[in-house]
Design a protein around this motif. Structure first.
Motif, PDB file in Angstrom:
ATOM      1  N   LEU A 215       9.128  -2.490 -15.048  1.00 16.05           N
ATOM      2  CA  LEU A 215       9.704  -3.336 -13.850  1.00 16.05           C
ATOM      3  C   LEU A 215      10.456  -2.444 -13.012  1.00 16.05           C
ATOM      4  O   LEU A 215      10.550  -2.682 -11.579  1.00 16.05           O
ATOM      5  CB  LEU A 215      10.446  -4.623 -14.357  1.00 16.05           C
ATOM      6  N   LEU A 216      11.694  -1.857 -13.589  1.00 14.94           N
ATOM      7  CA  LEU A 216      12.628  -1.320 -12.783  1.00 14.94           C
ATOM      8  C   LEU A 216      12.641   0.244 -12.422  1.00 14.94           C
ATOM      9  O   LEU A 216      13.175   0.835 -11.531  1.00 14.94           O
ATOM     10  CB  LEU A 216      14.095  -1.345 -13.398  1.00 14.94           C
ATOM     11  N   LEU A 217      11.771   0.801 -13.175  1.00 10.25           N
ATOM     12  CA  LEU A 217      11.649   2.358 -12.964  1.00 10.25           C
ATOM     13  C   LEU A 217      10.879   2.518 -11.545  1.00 10.25           C
ATOM     14  O   LEU A 217      10.018   1.845 -11.260  1.00 10.25           O
ATOM     15  CB  LEU A 217      10.417   2.949 -14.123  1.00 10.25           C
ATOM     16  N   ASN A 218      11.077   3.953 -11.141  1.00 11.02           N
ATOM     17  CA  ASN A 218      10.323   4.282 -10.031  1.00 11.02           C
ATOM     18  C   ASN A 218       9.943   5.775  -9.954  1.00 11.02           C
ATOM     19  O   ASN A 218      10.185   6.389 -11.172  1.00 11.02           O
ATOM     20  CB  ASN A 218      11.348   4.069  -8.685  1.00 11.02           C
ATOM     21  N   GLY A 219       8.974   6.003  -9.053  1.00 14.67           N
ATOM     22  CA  GLY A 219       8.828   7.540  -8.921  1.00 14.67           C
ATOM     23  C   GLY A 219       7.719   7.900 -10.073  1.00 14.67           C
ATOM     24  O   GLY A 219       7.074   7.410 -10.861  1.00 14.67           O
ATOM     25  N   LYS A 220       7.875   9.427 -10.780  1.00 17.61           N
ATOM     26  CA  LYS A 220       7.038  10.056 -11.747  1.00 17.61           C
ATOM     27  C   LYS A 220       7.468   9.286 -13.002  1.00 17.61           C
ATOM     28  O   LYS A 220       6.368   9.163 -13.639  1.00 17.61           O
ATOM     29  CB  LYS A 220       7.719  11.470 -11.736  1.00 17.61           C
ATOM     30  N   LYS A 221       8.524   8.932 -13.398  1.00 21.90           N
ATOM     31  CA  LYS A 221       8.803   8.210 -14.612  1.00 21.90           C
ATOM     32  C   LYS A 221       7.972   7.042 -14.791  1.00 21.90           C
ATOM     33  O   LYS A 221       7.410   6.617 -15.655  1.00 21.90           O
ATOM     34  CB  LYS A 221      10.427   8.113 -14.913  1.00 21.90           C
ATOM     35  N   TRP A 222       8.041   6.098 -13.650  1.00 25.06           N
ATOM     36  CA  TRP A 222       7.343   4.962 -13.580  1.00 25.06           C
ATOM     37  C   TRP A 222       5.843   5.163 -14.139  1.00 25.06           C
ATOM     38  O   TRP A 222       5.247   4.445 -14.603  1.00 25.06           O
ATOM     39  CB  TRP A 222       7.461   4.150 -12.377  1.00 25.06           C
ATOM     40  N   PHE A 223       5.458   6.107 -13.215  1.00 25.01           N
ATOM     41  CA  PHE A 223       3.693   6.455 -13.327  1.00 25.01           C
ATOM     42  C   PHE A 223       3.484   7.087 -14.811  1.00 25.01           C
ATOM     43  O   PHE A 223       2.641   6.545 -15.334  1.00 25.01           O
ATOM     44  CB  PHE A 223       3.527   7.608 -12.480  1.00 25.01           C
ATOM     45  N   GLN A 224       4.416   7.882 -15.351  1.00 21.55           N
ATOM     46  CA  GLN A 224       4.329   8.274 -16.754  1.00 21.55           C
ATOM     47  C   GLN A 224       4.140   6.973 -17.788  1.00 21.55           C
ATOM     48  O   GLN A 224       3.432   7.201 -18.836  1.00 21.55           O
ATOM     49  CB  GLN A 224       5.283   9.303 -17.149  1.00 21.55           C
ATOM     50  N   HIS A 225       5.133   6.124 -17.576  1.00 20.06           N
ATOM     51  CA  HIS A 225       5.114   4.966 -18.477  1.00 20.06           C
ATOM     52  C   HIS A 225       4.058   4.022 -18.101  1.00 20.06           C
ATOM     53  O   HIS A 225       3.342   3.584 -19.148  1.00 20.06           O
ATOM     54  CB  HIS A 225       6.542   3.912 -18.281  1.00 20.06           C
ATOM     55  N   ARG A 226       3.696   3.697 -17.086  1.00 21.08           N
ATOM     56  CA  ARG A 226       2.459   2.942 -16.737  1.00 21.08           C
ATOM     57  C   ARG A 226       1.131   3.430 -17.482  1.00 21.08           C
ATOM     58  O   ARG A 226       0.391   2.936 -17.915  1.00 21.08           O
ATOM     59  CB  ARG A 226       2.472   2.812 -15.353  1.00 21.08           C
ATOM     60  N   ARG A 227       0.910   4.942 -17.155  1.00 20.22           N
ATOM     61  CA  ARG A 227      -0.150   5.492 -17.856  1.00 20.22           C
ATOM     62  C   ARG A 227      -0.072   5.369 -19.536  1.00 20.22           C
ATOM     63  O   ARG A 227      -1.156   5.316 -19.954  1.00 20.22           O
ATOM     64  CB  ARG A 227      -0.231   6.858 -17.317  1.00 20.22           C
ATOM     65  N   MET A 228       1.026   5.521 -19.962  1.00 19.05           N
ATOM     66  CA  MET A 228       1.055   5.493 -21.399  1.00 19.05           C
ATOM     67  C   MET A 228       0.719   3.969 -21.899  1.00 19.05           C
ATOM     68  O   MET A 228       0.300   4.007 -22.930  1.00 19.05           O
ATOM     69  CB  MET A 228       2.724   6.099 -21.689  1.00 19.05           C
ATOM     70  N   LEU A 229       1.161   3.037 -21.044  1.00 22.59           N
ATOM     71  CA  LEU A 229       1.117   1.723 -21.781  1.00 22.59           C
ATOM     72  C   LEU A 229      -0.039   1.147 -21.472  1.00 22.59           C
ATOM     73  O   LEU A 229      -0.670   0.046 -21.854  1.00 22.59           O
ATOM     74  CB  LEU A 229       2.431   0.924 -21.389  1.00 22.59           C
ATOM     75  N   THR A 230      -0.814   1.626 -20.255  1.00 24.50           N
ATOM     76  CA  THR A 230      -2.221   0.907 -19.932  1.00 24.50           C
ATOM     77  C   THR A 230      -3.140   0.718 -21.269  1.00 24.50           C
ATOM     78  O   THR A 230      -3.768  -0.486 -21.090  1.00 24.50           O
ATOM     79  CB  THR A 230      -2.682   1.647 -18.471  1.00 24.50           C
ATOM     80  N   PRO A 231      -3.228   1.669 -21.952  1.00 24.41           N
ATOM     81  CA  PRO A 231      -4.012   1.545 -22.995  1.00 24.41           C
ATOM     82  C   PRO A 231      -3.847   0.116 -23.773  1.00 24.41           C
ATOM     83  O   PRO A 231      -4.948  -0.362 -24.636  1.00 24.41           O
ATOM     84  CB  PRO A 231      -4.210   3.012 -23.883  1.00 24.41           C
TER      85      PRO A 231
ATOM     86  N   GLY B  58       0.835  -1.151   0.186  1.00 26.35           N
ATOM     87  CA  GLY B  58       0.001  -0.045  -0.061  1.00 26.35           C
ATOM     88  C   GLY B  58       0.666   1.244   0.040  1.00 26.35           C
ATOM     89  O   GLY B  58       0.236   2.484  -0.135  1.00 26.35           O
ATOM     90  N   ARG B  59       2.186   0.932   0.134  1.00 28.11           N
ATOM     91  CA  ARG B  59       3.255   2.207   0.042  1.00 28.11           C
ATOM     92  C   ARG B  59       3.668   2.323  -1.258  1.00 28.11           C
ATOM     93  O   ARG B  59       3.307   1.697  -2.077  1.00 28.11           O
ATOM     94  CB  ARG B  59       3.876   2.112   1.005  1.00 28.11           C
ATOM     95  N   SER B  60       4.278   3.470  -1.477  1.00 25.63           N
ATOM     96  CA  SER B  60       4.710   3.675  -2.602  1.00 25.63           C
ATOM     97  C   SER B  60       6.618   3.493  -2.607  1.00 25.63           C
ATOM     98  O   SER B  60       7.434   4.265  -3.477  1.00 25.63           O
ATOM     99  CB  SER B  60       4.703   5.220  -3.192  1.00 25.63           C
ATOM    100  N   ASP B  61       6.979   2.626  -2.018  1.00 24.06           N
ATOM    101  CA  ASP B  61       8.358   2.343  -1.958  1.00 24.06           C
ATOM    102  C   ASP B  61       9.058   1.965  -3.275  1.00 24.06           C
ATOM    103  O   ASP B  61       8.236   1.286  -4.052  1.00 24.06           O
ATOM    104  CB  ASP B  61       8.809   1.403  -0.903  1.00 24.06           C
ATOM    105  N   PRO B  62      10.399   2.225  -3.622  1.00 19.20           N
ATOM    106  CA  PRO B  62      10.857   1.786  -4.916  1.00 19.20           C
ATOM    107  C   PRO B  62      11.022   0.347  -4.828  1.00 19.20           C
ATOM    108  O   PRO B  62      11.505  -0.183  -3.781  1.00 19.20           O
ATOM    109  CB  PRO B  62      12.172   2.743  -5.180  1.00 19.20           C
ATOM    110  N   LYS B  63      11.380  -0.167  -5.997  1.00 19.41           N
ATOM    111  CA  LYS B  63      11.956  -1.413  -6.333  1.00 19.41           C
ATOM    112  C   LYS B  63      13.089  -1.497  -5.466  1.00 19.41           C
ATOM    113  O   LYS B  63      13.910  -0.533  -5.611  1.00 19.41           O
ATOM    114  CB  LYS B  63      12.050  -2.003  -7.803  1.00 19.41           C
ATOM    115  N   ALA B  64      13.765  -2.706  -5.037  1.00 15.39           N
ATOM    116  CA  ALA B  64      15.030  -2.929  -4.064  1.00 15.39           C
ATOM    117  C   ALA B  64      16.156  -2.645  -5.104  1.00 15.39           C
ATOM    118  O   ALA B  64      16.494  -3.640  -5.947  1.00 15.39           O
ATOM    119  CB  ALA B  64      14.797  -4.099  -3.386  1.00 15.39           C
TER     120      ALA B  64
END
Length: 505
Positions: free
Chosen positions: A129-145, A107-113
């Motif tokens: 898989l390896l991204l964290n933070g803002k860039k991960w969110f941007q890529h996840r939102r881009m690829l979800t469709p 439930g937290r937003s800790d980065p991958k180890a």
């Protein structure tokens, strides 16, 4: 006559001085690392003293080798909710296998180890898989469709074609009297599927001998990365790159990158055709690779970003699914009563039809129950880890400090006898439509915000593979070679998964 400034004696004295200096510097560095190691270990022992742990070696940690899963399951039975696993003397992770504890961390937003996942970077780069933070969110939102049902629906026919190619190959083999190691075939089939669905590949990689080099490279990297995480000496890149494992890893990465680079190059060439480009642009939703290529055209994605996402999904989209399908087949082979019930269900659903369609997927409740139970027993990804960016307090009041690795031990969670009565028993009724369980008791696709983006894609492929295979074969176990689950990045069997395949009329 006086001595020249270039005399051999003075030269040797200089070399001797440099040699002595190098020795002293080396001794200082060794002493510094030893002190650093000692202080780190003492700190870990102090801050984690409330967490139980089986005895471990001060340098090698819990040296479990290929019996890691089986050994840790004894810890799950002994220690409620959580325990420590020492990978080496100063490298430890807190294992969590209770739903309430797991829920807190996911439930937290800790980065991958970073200490674990960084070793994957030379292979798959910094994609989802390896991204964290803002860039991960941007890529996840881009690829979800790319995983919207409008996209997934036509993929079912592609999945059917890929599975049938595999089954046609099995038809030509004598697999009843001579058991077949199925993972190799299933891996090529899932690679074929992901190549066609996500990357617009033409042709069949199952019929292309060159594709075997990619799946072999993935197998090698799976093993090598797993072992590197557990080696104190291989943490250093220079030492690792000089080792035989490091050289093998480098070569395997080259093979994997050549494969994905070829996929990208081929699709770029296709999109240079104006008709193909317009056809792609007119689609309501784009396929995975087309999303990435169009984002690159808009300068919102670098070449490095593009390759990383392709490498990541190429690996995760085929290897985890291949693991899931292979273990499901094994579970059904060893439980013929459930296998037969699944076969009768798909025969009833299809009637006079000969293939599976999108509309059929929701009409197979018992197959779905069996798939879910097999994924409970054999989760494709045995664990996921987070590096805590701030301390976390667990439900029992114990606290894990900042910087410590918290590992969601999915395999242990799924076999926890306090959560799943008789956890080693294959019982599909656990997933009957009216059943209930803790939201974080079952995580074959992880959980929280960073759950598997291809979850529905994978479930569709599992259903198609099971349904079509049971229509054509009776799955029988090979009693002489019982699979031994083995911890890797993706769950594998130490001795392969061998089945006898009896052709049905």
């Amino acid at each position: 006559m006086g001595f020249s400034v270039f005399s051999p004696t003075r030269y040797l004295d200089g070399v001797s001085g440099l040699f002595q200096g190098a020795i002293l510097l080396s001794l200082f560095l060794v002493l510094f690392k030893a002190v650093q190691f000692y202080l780190r270990r003492q700190w870990l022992l102090k801050v984690l003293q409330k967490f139980p742990s089986m005895p471990s070696h001060w340098l090698w940690g819990h040296h479990l080798k290929n019996k890691e899963l089986q050994q840790i399951l004894t810890w799950v039975e002994k220690f409620p909710s959580t325990c420590l696993q020492w990978l080496s003397g100063s490298n430890v992770r807190v294992l969590l296998y209770d739903p309430e504890y797991v829920k807190v961390v996911l439930g937290r937003s800790d980065p991958k180890a970073s200490g674990i996942y960084q070793f994957l970077a030379p292979w798959i780069g910094y994609g989802l898989l390896l991204l964290n933070g803002k860039k991960w969110f941007q890529h996840r939102r881009m690829l979800t469709p790319a995983f919207h049902y409008d996209i997934l629906k036509p993929y079912v026919k592609i999945m059917v074609d890929s599975v049938n190619i595999m089954l046609d190959k099995w038809e030509k083999l004598d697999c009843q009297d001579h058991p077949l190691e199925i993972f190799h075939y299933v891996s090529l089939m899932t690679l074929d599927t992901v190549m066609k669905c996500a990357f617009s590949h033409q042709g069949s990689v199952q019929l292309d001998e060159n594709s075997k080099s990619y799946t072999k490279a993935v197998e090698d990297l799976n093993n090598l990365t797993f072992f590197r995480v557990r080696s104190a000496f291989y943490e250093n890149n220079i030492i690792y790159n000089m080792s035989s494992d490091g050289r093998l890893s480098h070569r395997a990465c080259q093979i994997a990158h050549e494969h994905t680079d070829g996929v990208i190059k081929m699709r770029k060439a296709q999109l240079k055709d104006e008709a193909e480009l317009q056809r792609a642009r007119k689609k309501r939703r784009l396929d995975f690779l087309d999303i990435l290529l169009f984002a690159q055209d808009e300068n919102s994605l670098t070449d490095e970003d593009l390759r990383a996402e392709v490498d990541t999904f190429m690996f995760e989209g085929h290897d985890t699914t291949a693991s899931g399908i292979s273990w499901i087949f094994y579970a059904l082979a060893t439980h013929p009563e459930h296998q037969q019930r699944c076969r009768e269900e798909v025969q009833s659903v299809l009637g006079d039809e000969t293939s599976v369609t999108w509309d059929h997927l929701d009409q197979m409740p018992y197959i779905t129950m069996c798939i879910k139970e097999a994924l409970r027993l054999y989760p494709p990804v045995p664990s996921v880890s987070r590096e805590l960016s701030s301390p976390v307090t667990l439900p029992d009041g114990r606290s894990i400090p900042k910087g410590i690795i918290a590992t969601i031990f999915i395999y242990g969670l799924h076999h926890n006898p306090r959560i799943w009565p008789n956890p080693k028993v294959f019982d599909p009724s656990r997933f009957a439509p009216d059943s209930s369980r803790h939201s974080h008791a079952y995580l074959p696709f992880s959980g929280g915000a960073r759950n598997c983006i291809g979850k529905q894609f994978a479930m569709n492929e599992l259903k198609v593979a099971v349904a079509l295979t049971l229509l054509r074969f009776e799955l029988l176990p090979d009693p002489t070679r019982i699979p031994a689950p083995m911890a890797r990045l993706v769950l594998k069997s130490k001795n392969g998964i061998h089945l006898r395949l009896k052709k049905l009329r």
